[in-house]
Design a protein around this motif. Structure first.
Motif, PDB file in Angstrom:
ATOM      1  N   ARG A 158       0.676  -1.230  -0.014  1.00 44.15           N
ATOM      2  CA  ARG A 158       0.175  -0.186  -0.026  1.00 44.15           C
ATOM      3  C   ARG A 158       0.837   1.314  -0.097  1.00 44.15           C
ATOM      4  O   ARG A 158       0.378   2.543  -0.098  1.00 44.15           O
ATOM      5  CB  ARG A 158      -0.926   0.029   1.240  1.00 44.15           C
ATOM      6  N   SER A 159       2.287   1.123   0.212  1.00 46.90           N
ATOM      7  CA  SER A 159       3.093   2.324   0.046  1.00 46.90           C
ATOM      8  C   SER A 159       4.371   1.653  -0.302  1.00 46.90           C
ATOM      9  O   SER A 159       4.949   0.427  -0.342  1.00 46.90           O
ATOM     10  CB  SER A 159       3.078   2.971   1.324  1.00 46.90           C
ATOM     11  N   LEU A 160       5.237   2.399  -0.855  1.00 48.59           N
ATOM     12  CA  LEU A 160       6.602   2.041  -1.258  1.00 48.59           C
ATOM     13  C   LEU A 160       7.726   3.453  -0.859  1.00 48.59           C
ATOM     14  O   LEU A 160       7.538   4.219  -0.841  1.00 48.59           O
ATOM     15  CB  LEU A 160       6.341   2.192  -2.906  1.00 48.59           C
ATOM     16  N   VAL A 161       8.653   2.704  -0.795  1.00 43.10           N
ATOM     17  CA  VAL A 161      10.136   3.305  -0.571  1.00 43.10           C
ATOM     18  C   VAL A 161      11.006   3.047  -1.583  1.00 43.10           C
ATOM     19  O   VAL A 161      11.339   1.667  -1.592  1.00 43.10           O
ATOM     20  CB  VAL A 161      10.660   3.113   1.030  1.00 43.10           C
ATOM     21  N   LEU A 162      11.841   3.874  -2.322  1.00 45.21           N
ATOM     22  CA  LEU A 162      12.877   3.762  -3.320  1.00 45.21           C
ATOM     23  C   LEU A 162      13.833   4.184  -2.584  1.00 45.21           C
ATOM     24  O   LEU A 162      14.296   5.112  -2.372  1.00 45.21           O
ATOM     25  CB  LEU A 162      12.586   4.141  -4.469  1.00 45.21           C
ATOM     26  N   ALA A 163      14.916   3.029  -2.238  1.00 48.97           N
ATOM     27  CA  ALA A 163      16.167   3.383  -1.050  1.00 48.97           C
ATOM     28  C   ALA A 163      17.180   2.981  -1.774  1.00 48.97           C
ATOM     29  O   ALA A 163      17.978   2.005  -1.412  1.00 48.97           O
ATOM     30  CB  ALA A 163      15.996   2.547   0.246  1.00 48.97           C
ATOM     31  N   GLU A 304      15.192  18.641   2.023  1.00 49.48           N
ATOM     32  CA  GLU A 304      14.207  18.451   3.353  1.00 49.48           C
ATOM     33  C   GLU A 304      12.953  18.923   2.739  1.00 49.48           C
ATOM     34  O   GLU A 304      12.779  20.118   2.585  1.00 49.48           O
ATOM     35  CB  GLU A 304      14.821  19.193   4.351  1.00 49.48           C
ATOM     36  N   PRO A 305      11.683  18.225   2.757  1.00 49.14           N
ATOM     37  CA  PRO A 305      11.701  16.802   2.927  1.00 49.14           C
ATOM     38  C   PRO A 305      12.252  15.862   1.947  1.00 49.14           C
ATOM     39  O   PRO A 305      12.751  16.556   0.858  1.00 49.14           O
ATOM     40  CB  PRO A 305      10.243  16.684   3.092  1.00 49.14           C
ATOM     41  N   LEU A 306      12.402  14.573   2.208  1.00 50.40           N
ATOM     42  CA  LEU A 306      12.850  13.981   1.184  1.00 50.40           C
ATOM     43  C   LEU A 306      11.803  13.962   0.013  1.00 50.40           C
ATOM     44  O   LEU A 306      10.851  14.202   0.092  1.00 50.40           O
ATOM     45  CB  LEU A 306      12.906  12.379   1.721  1.00 50.40           C
ATOM     46  N   PRO A 307      12.313  13.602  -1.232  1.00 54.60           N
ATOM     47  CA  PRO A 307      11.528  13.387  -2.415  1.00 54.60           C
ATOM     48  C   PRO A 307      10.416  12.529  -2.219  1.00 54.60           C
ATOM     49  O   PRO A 307      10.610  11.193  -1.803  1.00 54.60           O
ATOM     50  CB  PRO A 307      12.278  13.007  -3.711  1.00 54.60           C
ATOM     51  N   THR A 311       0.530  10.598  -4.535  1.00 53.96           N
ATOM     52  CA  THR A 311      -0.227  10.235  -5.829  1.00 53.96           C
ATOM     53  C   THR A 311       0.844   9.652  -6.732  1.00 53.96           C
ATOM     54  O   THR A 311       1.816   9.822  -6.811  1.00 53.96           O
ATOM     55  CB  THR A 311      -0.917  11.278  -6.519  1.00 53.96           C
ATOM     56  N   PRO A 312       0.505   8.485  -7.100  1.00 51.14           N
ATOM     57  CA  PRO A 312      -0.688   7.881  -7.110  1.00 51.14           C
ATOM     58  C   PRO A 312      -0.914   6.901  -6.144  1.00 51.14           C
ATOM     59  O   PRO A 312      -2.218   6.802  -5.771  1.00 51.14           O
ATOM     60  CB  PRO A 312      -0.822   6.798  -8.564  1.00 51.14           C
ATOM     61  N   ILE A 313      -0.051   6.628  -5.598  1.00 47.58           N
ATOM     62  CA  ILE A 313       0.113   6.042  -4.209  1.00 47.58           C
ATOM     63  C   ILE A 313       1.195   6.412  -3.396  1.00 47.58           C
ATOM     64  O   ILE A 313       2.182   6.717  -3.928  1.00 47.58           O
ATOM     65  CB  ILE A 313       0.154   4.512  -4.291  1.00 47.58           C
ATOM     66  N   PRO A 314       1.321   6.483  -1.972  1.00 45.36           N
ATOM     67  CA  PRO A 314       2.441   7.086  -1.282  1.00 45.36           C
ATOM     68  C   PRO A 314       3.559   6.127  -1.791  1.00 45.36           C
ATOM     69  O   PRO A 314       3.649   5.032  -1.863  1.00 45.36           O
ATOM     70  CB  PRO A 314       1.853   6.451   0.216  1.00 45.36           C
ATOM     71  N   LEU A 315       4.484   7.059  -1.701  1.00 41.38           N
ATOM     72  CA  LEU A 315       6.060   6.879  -2.503  1.00 41.38           C
ATOM     73  C   LEU A 315       6.760   8.054  -1.674  1.00 41.38           C
ATOM     74  O   LEU A 315       6.896   8.973  -1.860  1.00 41.38           O
ATOM     75  CB  LEU A 315       6.043   6.813  -3.781  1.00 41.38           C
ATOM     76  N   VAL A 316       8.144   7.130  -1.218  1.00 37.48           N
ATOM     77  CA  VAL A 316       9.175   8.125  -0.749  1.00 37.48           C
ATOM     78  C   VAL A 316      10.382   7.711  -1.287  1.00 37.48           C
ATOM     79  O   VAL A 316      10.710   6.372  -1.459  1.00 37.48           O
ATOM     80  CB  VAL A 316       9.262   7.962   0.780  1.00 37.48           C
ATOM     81  N   ILE A 317      11.319   8.685  -1.745  1.00 41.25           N
ATOM     82  CA  ILE A 317      12.364   8.199  -2.139  1.00 41.25           C
ATOM     83  C   ILE A 317      13.791   8.398  -1.283  1.00 41.25           C
ATOM     84  O   ILE A 317      13.727   9.727  -0.893  1.00 41.25           O
ATOM     85  CB  ILE A 317      12.883   8.705  -3.580  1.00 41.25           C
ATOM     86  N   THR A 318      14.554   7.561  -0.967  1.00 33.12           N
ATOM     87  CA  THR A 318      15.502   8.230  -0.171  1.00 33.12           C
ATOM     88  C   THR A 318      16.894   7.356  -0.146  1.00 33.12           C
ATOM     89  O   THR A 318      17.030   6.668  -1.007  1.00 33.12           O
ATOM     90  CB  THR A 318      15.033   7.596   1.625  1.00 33.12           C
ATOM     91  N   GLY A 319      17.921   7.812   0.449  1.00 34.20           N
ATOM     92  CA  GLY A 319      19.144   7.297   0.435  1.00 34.20           C
ATOM     93  C   GLY A 319      20.150   8.281   1.129  1.00 34.20           C
ATOM     94  O   GLY A 319      19.845   9.325   1.445  1.00 34.20           O
ATOM     95  N   ASP A 320      21.474   7.940   1.281  1.00 36.85           N
ATOM     96  CA  ASP A 320      22.377   9.053   1.944  1.00 36.85           C
ATOM     97  C   ASP A 320      22.599  10.077   1.060  1.00 36.85           C
ATOM     98  O   ASP A 320      22.907  11.218   1.526  1.00 36.85           O
ATOM     99  CB  ASP A 320      23.739   8.109   2.082  1.00 36.85           C
ATOM    100  N   TRP A 321      22.425  10.058  -0.242  1.00 34.37           N
ATOM    101  CA  TRP A 321      22.419  11.222  -1.242  1.00 34.37           C
ATOM    102  C   TRP A 321      21.359  12.308  -0.876  1.00 34.37           C
ATOM    103  O   TRP A 321      21.648  13.458  -1.037  1.00 34.37           O
ATOM    104  CB  TRP A 321      22.185  10.666  -2.719  1.00 34.37           C
TER     105      TRP A 321
END
Length: 350
Positions: A158-163, A304-307, A311-321
């Motif tokens: 139901r949600s996604l993180v691209l790390a 800040e905040p992270l990308p 929409t379309p569904i909760p998504l966060v992109i993260t990483g040390d970069w």
């Protein structure tokens, strides 16, 4: 998809940011699955197994860089997985002058730096050797995943993180713009820059190191080829042999990063190291590793905040970069990603 496992959060990438995010969410009661393209985990917290020992060919050591790494060091020391590293580290300038660095708290893992990732990953559902090449939103309710085998994974989230490094995230994000992903999110990720690095792991007979006793590690300054040389025998017991790890400069790595073989690059690195470590150009064994996204260039200002997008569904992109380019940055980025997702999941995505 029938017989799919359904989770609250899917995370692509089992580096420190992804693992930290997953563990934070798991401990808050959410179901989490992590998809990792390789056989290992930890990203640049990497250890290469060889002979009867190991060598750290990614992160060199752990040092207190902020609140997150201070807590991590304490946790790992309490479990006797880290120990202080007191071997002398020297810098060498363009004129060849060797200067000892100021003694600061540094810690290494006798069993290899991957021990850090293994501790942080305890209890997590990590699916290794799953290279995700496509992500889809199904009815704006769940995420589904396709791997490089061409098959859809039996997993919905139901949600996604691209790390993962930003350049690897871009091709996954581009098709989502037509589905409602804000263009600004994609453009922010596209702007992230990385420098490559080539790492050489070289093995020698123990007697080879007789002339190397002054140095535990060397940090060349403004050198055209090398930015770091360490003697892994100064971190852990290596009876009968000596192992050295050398990291290249970004400029040198750029010349070879797409080469079919890294043998020429590795030999050039050892030849450069022999200026300070006599005999380094003649190893018993040489292994090489290319870090295409070896060093993140710190964003200015840091993101800040992270990308992210709802929409379309909760998504966060993260990483040390997203925060810098060190262990503190990776752990902090993972914690922040988890916090952002928790807010959405608790509020029904509003």
């Amino acid at each position: 998809m029938q017989n799919s496992k359904w989770v609250d959060v899917a995370i692509v990438g089992a580096g420190l940011a992804g693992i930290t995010c997953g563990q934070t969410l798991r401990q808050s009661g959410y179901t989490v699955a992590i998809l990792e393209k390789s056989r290992g985990l930890g990203g640049r917290v990497a250890t290469r197994r060889l002979m009867a020992t190991c060598a750290d060919h990614g992160a060199k050591f752990v040092e207190p860089q902020g609140e997150q790494t201070q807590q991590l060091i304490q946790q790992l020391c309490d479990r006797q997985l880290l120990q202080p590293w007191t071997a002398p580290i020297w810098t060498v300038d363009a004129a060849g002058t060797l200067t000892p660095t100021e003694p600061t708290p540094r810690y290494v893992a006798p069993e290899g730096m991957t021990a850090i990732a293994k501790v942080l990953a305890e209890g997590l559902d990590i699916r290794r050797q799953q290279r995700v090449v496509e992500i889809k939103s199904i009815d704006a309710q769940t995420w589904e995943f396709t791997t490089d085998s061409g098959e859809a994974l039996p997993l919905q989230a139901r949600s996604l993180v691209l790390a993962i490094p930003a350049p690897q995230a871009v091709p996954l994000l581009e098709p989502l713009v037509a589905k409602g992903l804000p263009t600004a999110v994609l453009e922010t990720v596209r702007k992230a820059m990385f420098d490559p690095c080539i790492t050489a792991i070289a093995t020698y007979p123990a007697e080879q190191a007789a002339a190397w006793h002054r140095v535990g590690a060397l940090q060349p300054l403004q050198h055209p080829v090398l930015r770091w040389v360490s003697r892994e025998s100064q971190k852990r017991s290596m009876p009968g042999h000596e192992v050295c790890v050398l990291h290249s400069t970004p400029a040198f790595a750029t010349q070879y990063i797409d080469a079919p073989t890294l043998e020429t690059a590795g030999r050039a690195m050892l030849q450069a190291g022999a200026a300070w470590f006599p005999g380094m150009e003649k190893p018993q064994q040489l292994q090489l590793h290319r870090w295409r996204y070896g060093f993140a260039r710190s964003p200015d200002p840091m993101l800040e905040p992270l990308p992210h997008a709802k929409t379309p569904i909760p998504l966060v992109i993260t990483g040390d970069w997203c925060r810098g380019s060190n262990l503190e940055s990776a752990v902090e980025a993972g914690v922040r990603a988890a916090s952002l997702l928790e807010q959405w999941l608790n509020s029904g995505h509003d």
